[in-house]
Design an enzyme around this catalytic site. Structure first.
Site, PDB file in Angstrom:
ATOM      1  N   ASP A  26      -0.243  10.782  -4.414  1.00  0.00           N
ATOM      2  CA  ASP A  26       0.874  11.448  -3.750  1.00  0.00           C
ATOM      3  C   ASP A  26       1.086  12.732  -4.562  1.00  0.00           C
ATOM      4  OD1 ASP A  26       3.105  10.835  -1.583  1.00  0.00           O
ATOM      5  OD2 ASP A  26       4.183  11.684  -3.277  1.00  0.00           O
ATOM      6  N   LYS A  68       5.501   3.518   8.374  1.00  0.00           N
ATOM      7  CA  LYS A  68       4.319   4.364   8.548  1.00  0.00           C
ATOM      8  C   LYS A  68       3.066   3.495   8.596  1.00  0.00           C
ATOM      9  CE  LYS A  68       3.936   7.649   5.516  1.00  0.00           C
ATOM     10  NZ  LYS A  68       3.579   8.594   4.430  1.00  0.00           N
ATOM     11  N   LYS A 105       0.860  -1.199   0.000  1.00  0.00           N
ATOM     12  CA  LYS A 105       0.000   0.000   0.000  1.00  0.00           C
ATOM     13  C   LYS A 105       0.880   1.227   0.000  1.00  0.00           C
ATOM     14  CE  LYS A 105      -3.972   2.149   0.356  1.00  0.00           C
ATOM     15  NZ  LYS A 105      -3.614   2.889  -0.875  1.00  0.00           N
ATOM     16  N   LYS A 119       5.419   2.060  -3.068  1.00  0.00           N
ATOM     17  CA  LYS A 119       5.316   3.394  -3.671  1.00  0.00           C
ATOM     18  C   LYS A 119       5.531   3.253  -5.160  1.00  0.00           C
ATOM     19  CE  LYS A 119       4.642   7.604  -2.191  1.00  0.00           C
ATOM     20  NZ  LYS A 119       4.002   8.023  -0.936  1.00  0.00           N
ATOM     21  N   GLN A 166       7.254   4.052   3.883  1.00  0.00           N
ATOM     22  CA  GLN A 166       5.854   3.622   3.921  1.00  0.00           C
ATOM     23  C   GLN A 166       5.672   2.331   4.725  1.00  0.00           C
ATOM     24  OE1 GLN A 166       3.811   5.716   1.591  1.00  0.00           O
ATOM     25  NE2 GLN A 166       2.155   5.074   2.924  1.00  0.00           N
TER      26      GLN A 166
HETATM   27  P1  NDP Z   1       0.704  17.991  -4.109  1.00  0.00           P
HETATM   28  O1  NDP Z   1       1.253  17.689  -5.445  1.00  0.00           O
HETATM   29  O2  NDP Z   1      -0.760  18.122  -3.934  1.00  0.00           O
HETATM   30  O3  NDP Z   1       1.362  19.336  -3.542  1.00  0.00           O
HETATM   31  C1  NDP Z   1       2.722  19.519  -3.440  1.00  0.00           C
HETATM   32  C2  NDP Z   1       2.991  20.957  -3.060  1.00  0.00           C
HETATM   33  O4  NDP Z   1       4.379  21.127  -2.771  1.00  0.00           O
HETATM   34  C3  NDP Z   1       2.636  21.950  -4.159  1.00  0.00           C
HETATM   35  O5  NDP Z   1       2.071  23.089  -3.601  1.00  0.00           O
HETATM   36  C4  NDP Z   1       3.998  22.249  -4.782  1.00  0.00           C
HETATM   37  O6  NDP Z   1       4.082  23.514  -5.406  1.00  0.00           O
HETATM   38  C5  NDP Z   1       4.864  22.225  -3.539  1.00  0.00           C
HETATM   39  N1  NDP Z   1       6.279  22.013  -3.867  1.00  0.00           N
HETATM   40  C6  NDP Z   1       6.799  21.150  -4.749  1.00  0.00           C
HETATM   41  N2  NDP Z   1       8.134  21.254  -4.778  1.00  0.00           N
HETATM   42  C7  NDP Z   1       8.453  22.213  -3.895  1.00  0.00           C
HETATM   43  C8  NDP Z   1       9.654  22.789  -3.483  1.00  0.00           C
HETATM   44  N3  NDP Z   1      10.823  22.388  -4.007  1.00  0.00           N
HETATM   45  N4  NDP Z   1       9.610  23.760  -2.528  1.00  0.00           N
HETATM   46  C9  NDP Z   1       8.430  24.165  -2.012  1.00  0.00           C
HETATM   47  N5  NDP Z   1       7.255  23.655  -2.390  1.00  0.00           N
HETATM   48  C10 NDP Z   1       7.257  22.700  -3.304  1.00  0.00           C
HETATM   49  O7  NDP Z   1       1.296  16.873  -3.152  1.00  0.00           O
HETATM   50  P2  NDP Z   1       0.758  16.372  -1.731  1.00  0.00           P
HETATM   51  O8  NDP Z   1       0.221  17.514  -0.961  1.00  0.00           O
HETATM   52  O9  NDP Z   1      -0.084  15.187  -1.961  1.00  0.00           O
HETATM   53  O10 NDP Z   1       2.123  15.846  -1.061  1.00  0.00           O
HETATM   54  C11 NDP Z   1       2.975  16.711  -0.334  1.00  0.00           C
HETATM   55  C12 NDP Z   1       3.904  15.880   0.526  1.00  0.00           C
HETATM   56  O11 NDP Z   1       3.137  15.084   1.432  1.00  0.00           O
HETATM   57  C13 NDP Z   1       4.792  14.879  -0.228  1.00  0.00           C
HETATM   58  O12 NDP Z   1       6.001  14.749   0.490  1.00  0.00           O
HETATM   59  C14 NDP Z   1       4.007  13.573  -0.127  1.00  0.00           C
HETATM   60  O13 NDP Z   1       4.842  12.457  -0.272  1.00  0.00           O
HETATM   61  C15 NDP Z   1       3.468  13.700   1.296  1.00  0.00           C
HETATM   62  N6  NDP Z   1       2.291  12.910   1.614  1.00  0.00           N
HETATM   63  C16 NDP Z   1       1.179  12.933   0.828  1.00  0.00           C
HETATM   64  C17 NDP Z   1       0.071  12.198   1.175  1.00  0.00           C
HETATM   65  C18 NDP Z   1      -1.182  12.233   0.387  1.00  0.00           C
HETATM   66  O14 NDP Z   1      -2.125  11.519   0.768  1.00  0.00           O
HETATM   67  N7  NDP Z   1      -1.281  13.011  -0.678  1.00  0.00           N
HETATM   68  C19 NDP Z   1       0.072  11.330   2.377  1.00  0.00           C
HETATM   69  C20 NDP Z   1       1.276  11.437   3.178  1.00  0.00           C
HETATM   70  C21 NDP Z   1       2.338  12.193   2.780  1.00  0.00           C
HETATM   71  P3  NDP Z   1       3.533  23.729  -6.904  1.00  0.00           P
HETATM   72  O15 NDP Z   1       2.052  23.782  -6.792  1.00  0.00           O
HETATM   73  O16 NDP Z   1       4.154  25.010  -7.328  1.00  0.00           O
HETATM   74  O17 NDP Z   1       4.012  22.543  -7.693  1.00  0.00           O
HETATM   75  O1  2IT Z   2       2.865   8.980   1.571  1.00  0.00           O
HETATM   76  C1  2IT Z   2       1.727   8.496   1.773  1.00  0.00           C
HETATM   77  O2  2IT Z   2       1.414   7.965   2.839  1.00  0.00           O
HETATM   78  C2  2IT Z   2       0.729   8.624   0.705  1.00  0.00           C
HETATM   79  N1  2IT Z   2       1.019   9.191  -0.342  1.00  0.00           N
HETATM   80  C3  2IT Z   2      -0.633   8.021   0.877  1.00  0.00           C
HETATM   81  C4  2IT Z   2      -0.608   6.577   0.493  1.00  0.00           C
HETATM   82  C5  2IT Z   2      -1.943   5.875   0.475  1.00  0.00           C
HETATM   83  O3  2IT Z   2      -1.927   4.685   0.103  1.00  0.00           O
HETATM   84  O4  2IT Z   2      -2.968   6.443   0.818  1.00  0.00           O
END
Ligand code: NDP
Ligand code: 2IT
Length: 447
Positions: A166, A114, A90, A126, A111
């Site tokens: 992600d 986590k 997952k 992943k 992961q």
């Molecule tokens: P998104 O693609 O929705 O958003 C990513 C954000 O980060 C955007 O606003 C992007 O800006 C910004 N960004 C990218 N690169 C940089 C940088 N170099 N400096 C500053 N800002 C930056 O991704 P998520 O919100 O889904 O994921 C964000 C983080 O959270 C990742 O590390 C992901 O692995 C982690 N995560 C996500 C989960 C999920 O369910 N989605 C669960 C757990 C963890 P821009 O819009 O300009 O590209």
């Molecule tokens: O980093 C993460 O935990 C995620 N991108 C979510 C993974 C998931 O299977 O919901």
């Protein structure tokens, strides 16, 4: 570190010298769990560490797709199925130009632990592609997703491997991927993907879950230390899925969110208009630099929010990308007397930054504990799919709160059991996750 772990790490450096994010992640986990790997001990005698750092398999494939000009583009696609000792593989899919095998191995490795911490039966994986959805039309994103799934569908299933979103992968992409999976298999296996749109088996709260869970967890820990949270100045980096809902819940719970960022720059606004951020980033897929003119207040600067010494924040929620905070930026947080760094992103603080937090008594809440609400709610979605249920928002939100509390409880238990520094949630989370995975591997006699 034990001689056994030293030896295993040496081998890793030797085999994968270019996979620096993966080595960084393994280093971090091993350094804080070495007590479990003493030479001659149970885990060393089963050679668990060496077994853990090699993924069960890596699927790698080409993704040819046609752009709107009729040109054939080629991207690389991957799925790293790391460990299924606890349950089906997952973890999310990332579409971003920086994606390569080493990045996905770091994310898949994190992961595993986590997912173990969520208390739910899921293994770690992943995947993703170096495809950049930015600037692409809906039709291009659709054609890419169709091409990506036409390879991936052979390797996934509700009891085998369950991808989700992600960076760069949200409900739009999951909808296209799921539609293609159904076409290719003729099966409505809803539980094969999570983060689906609501009208095709998606769960309420999944969109909000990572950000909400991060704030529930951070708030619980701050209250544990008797800290009054109301009005605490807060920065949330990123403006994507995790950041937006972290900022929303933080505001709801009375934190004073004053700054957010994207890949180009950051806004500082004492009267932050989160609805406008949502419109610009979620709906229009635009840039934060347009915020100031439309809001009529605040300021925008290019560069990283963590280089700004004038913010005077106490709560830091990095929700963008790995390695956003290095030693220099961590020292900048120390100067502002930051109380807590709660990681919404995966590995946003590098190992030097974490060391600086620890030396300066900044409470550090590692991503694998603090952002586990996303994947946990994915399992709540799988659960609903398996029984053709659709639970109400409050029902799922309540379950999410309970899970974040259970993660906090596991950390406190490790702090007591191993007599850790009461601030050491890093070791606590790694120990709790590691023990569960290793014990499951031994119990199954897996080689
Ligand atoms: P998104 O693609 O929705 O958003 C990513 C954000 O980060 C955007 O606003 C992007 O800006 C910004 N960004 C990218 N690169 C940089 C940088 N170099 N400096 C500053 N800002 C930056 O991704 P998520 O919100 O889904 O994921 C964000 C983080 O959270 C990742 O590390 C992901 O692995 C982690 N995560 C996500 C989960 C999920 O369910 N989605 C669960 C757990 C963890 P821009 O819009 O300009 O590209
Ligand atoms: O980093 C993460 O935990 C995620 N991108 C979510 C993974 C998931 O299977 O919901």
């Amino acid at each position: 570190m034990s001689a056994y772990l030293d030896h295993v790490l040496d081998g890793l450096h030797h085999r994968y010298p270019h996979q620096k994010e993966f080595i960084q992640a393994v280093d971090e986990v091993f350094a804080s769990t070495s007590i479990l790997f003493e030479d001659g001990g149970l885990y060393a005698s089963y050679n668990i560490a060496e077994r853990l750092i090699e993924p069960d398999r890596i699927i790698s494939f080409k993704v040819p797709w046609m752009d709107d000009h009729g040109h054939i583009q080629v991207n690389r696609g991957f799925r790293v199925e790391f460990n299924n000792a606890i349950g089906p593989y997952k973890g999310g899919l990332r579409f971003h130009p920086s994606v390569n095998e080493g990045v996905l191995k770091f994310l898949g490795f994190e992961q595993i632990f986590k997912n173990a911490l969520t208390t739910l039966p899921i293994g770690g994986a992943k995947g993703g592609s170096d495809f950049d959805p930015k600037g692409k039309s809906d039709a291009e994103v659709f054609r890419f997703c169709q091409a990506f799934m036409s390879e991936l569908f052979k390797y996934i299933g509700p009891y085998q491997d369950v991808p989700a979103g992600d960076m760069g992968v949200g409900a739009r992409e999951i909808g296209y991927l799921y539609g293609t999976y159904k076409k290719l298999t003729s099966r409505s296996e809803m539980g094969v993907l999570t983060g689906k749109p609501l009208d095709m088996g998606g769960s309420l709260v999944r969109t909000e879950a990572t950000g909400y869970g991060l704030v529930y967890f951070t708030d619980t820990v701050l209250k544990h230390f008797g800290i009054t949270t109301h009005g605490l100045r807060t920065v949330v980096s990123g403006a994507g899925n995790v950041a937006i809902y972290a900022a929303k819940k933080a505001k709801e719970l009375g934190y004073h969110v004053i700054a957010m960022s994207d890949s180009k720059g950051y806004i500082v606004d004492e009267d932050l208009d989160l609805e406008l951020v949502k419109t610009i980033k979620e709906k229009e897929r635009g840039s934060l630099k347009d915020y100031i003119q439309r809001a009529g207040h605040g300021s925008y600067k290019e560069g990283s929010v963590y280089d700004d010494p004038t913010l005077d924040v106490k709560v830091v929620l990095p929700c963008a990308k790995e390695n956003e905070i290095d030693a220099k930026r961590a020292l900048n947080l120390v100067k502002q007397d930051v109380l807590v760094v709660g990681e919404g992103a995966n590995m946003p603080s590098n190992n030097e930054a974490i060391e600086i937090y620890k030396q300066n008594h900044i409470i550090y809440l590692p991503g694998k504990a603090a952002n586990a609400g996303g994947v946990a709610t994915s399992v709540l979605e799988m659960n609903q799919n398996a029984t053709f249920r659709h639970d109400a928002f409050d029902v799922v939100d309540h379950q999410l709160q309970n899970i974040m509390h259970a993660i906090y409880d596991q950390c406190q238990m490790m702090i007591d059991q191993y007599h850790l520094d009461p601030y050491d949630y890093q070791s606590a989370a790694n120990l709790a996750g590691m023990k569960k995975v290793c014990d499951a591997m031994i119990a199954q006699g897996q080689y």
